[in-house]
Motif scaffolding. Structure first.
Motif, PDB file in Angstrom:
ATOM      1  N   VAL A   1      11.893 -11.127 -29.107  1.00 37.47           N
ATOM      2  CA  VAL A   1      10.790 -10.637 -28.873  1.00 37.47           C
ATOM      3  C   VAL A   1       9.721 -11.444 -27.869  1.00 37.47           C
TER       4      VAL A   1
ATOM      5  N   ALA B   1       8.591 -10.990 -24.226  1.00 33.47           N
ATOM      6  CA  ALA B   1       6.863 -10.966 -24.150  1.00 33.47           C
ATOM      7  C   ALA B   1       6.353 -12.197 -23.065  1.00 33.47           C
ATOM      8  N   TRP B   2       7.203 -13.067 -23.280  1.00 30.64           N
ATOM      9  CA  TRP B   2       6.641 -14.167 -22.418  1.00 30.64           C
ATOM     10  C   TRP B   2       6.899 -13.661 -20.964  1.00 30.64           C
TER      11      TRP B   2
ATOM     12  N   LEU C   1       7.488 -10.759 -19.771  1.00 31.29           N
ATOM     13  CA  LEU C   1       6.508  -9.843 -19.353  1.00 31.29           C
ATOM     14  C   LEU C   1       5.322  -9.906 -18.601  1.00 31.29           C
ATOM     15  N   THR C   2       4.838 -11.023 -19.216  1.00 28.47           N
ATOM     16  CA  THR C   2       3.487 -11.381 -18.593  1.00 28.47           C
ATOM     17  C   THR C   2       3.870 -11.666 -16.946  1.00 28.47           C
TER      18      THR C   2
ATOM     19  N   SER D   1       9.232  -3.224 -17.057  1.00 30.21           N
ATOM     20  CA  SER D   1       8.902  -3.741 -18.484  1.00 30.21           C
ATOM     21  C   SER D   1       9.563  -3.051 -19.439  1.00 30.21           C
TER      22      SER D   1
ATOM     23  N   SER E   1      11.929  -4.741 -22.072  1.00 27.31           N
ATOM     24  CA  SER E   1      11.961  -4.651 -23.475  1.00 27.31           C
ATOM     25  C   SER E   1      13.008  -4.231 -24.303  1.00 27.31           C
TER      26      SER E   1
ATOM     27  N   THR F   1      15.857  -6.604 -26.421  1.00 25.93           N
ATOM     28  CA  THR F   1      15.816  -6.231 -28.135  1.00 25.93           C
ATOM     29  C   THR F   1      16.793  -5.140 -28.437  1.00 25.93           C
TER      30      THR F   1
ATOM     31  N   HIS G   1      12.680  -3.100 -30.264  1.00 27.19           N
ATOM     32  CA  HIS G   1      11.104  -3.130 -30.241  1.00 27.19           C
ATOM     33  C   HIS G   1      10.799  -1.968 -29.328  1.00 27.19           C
TER      34      HIS G   1
ATOM     35  N   SER H   1       8.262  -1.051 -27.792  1.00 24.43           N
ATOM     36  CA  SER H   1       7.264  -1.060 -26.535  1.00 24.43           C
ATOM     37  C   SER H   1       8.115  -0.238 -25.326  1.00 24.43           C
TER      38      SER H   1
END
Length: 123
Positions: free
Chosen positions: A47, A51-52, A54-55, A91, A95, A99, A103, A105
């Protein structure tokens, strides 16, 4: 001026992902006291990693929008909606794959992409 912003967003995305992996994530993941989500730290690490990165994907989506706005065409609204949809599709894929679908998202990202694409058909 918007092309400068486009270039800067692409560069900062590359640097953010590369330097984040090299100096933050790999060092963080060596620790033995990460929270254990879903029974192990595997999910926590995945995660944090997705998430890192995804920025960076979001910044590149903004870069594409700035690029389109730098020389707008008659189809600018359609083009921006397509960029938004593609950004959320990517994205969602990241995601889901990072995962293995645990996750949720990815579900929201795909829904956002779908509603964006449905909007194109209604215009």
């Amino acid at each position: 001026m918007l092309l400068i912003g486009t270039f800067l967003l692409i560069v900062i995305g590359i640097l953010h992902s590369y330097l984040g992996e090299k100096f933050i994530l790999t060092r963080l993941f060596r620790r033995d006291n990460l929270p254990k989500l879903l029974g192990s730290d595997w999910f926590t690490k995945r995660v944090l990693r997705f998430a890192w990165h995804l920025t960076t994907i979001a910044w590149w989506g903004f870069a594409a929008i700035l690029y389109l706005l730098s020389a707008p065409t008659d189809n600018i609204n359609t083009e921006i909606i397509i960029v938004i949809a593609l950004t959320f599709i990517i994205s969602g894929i990241i995601s889901f794959s990072f995962t293995r679908g645990k996750h949720l998202s990815w579900l929201f990202f795909f829904c956002i992409a779908a509603t964006s694409l449905v909007h194109l058909n209604s215009v």
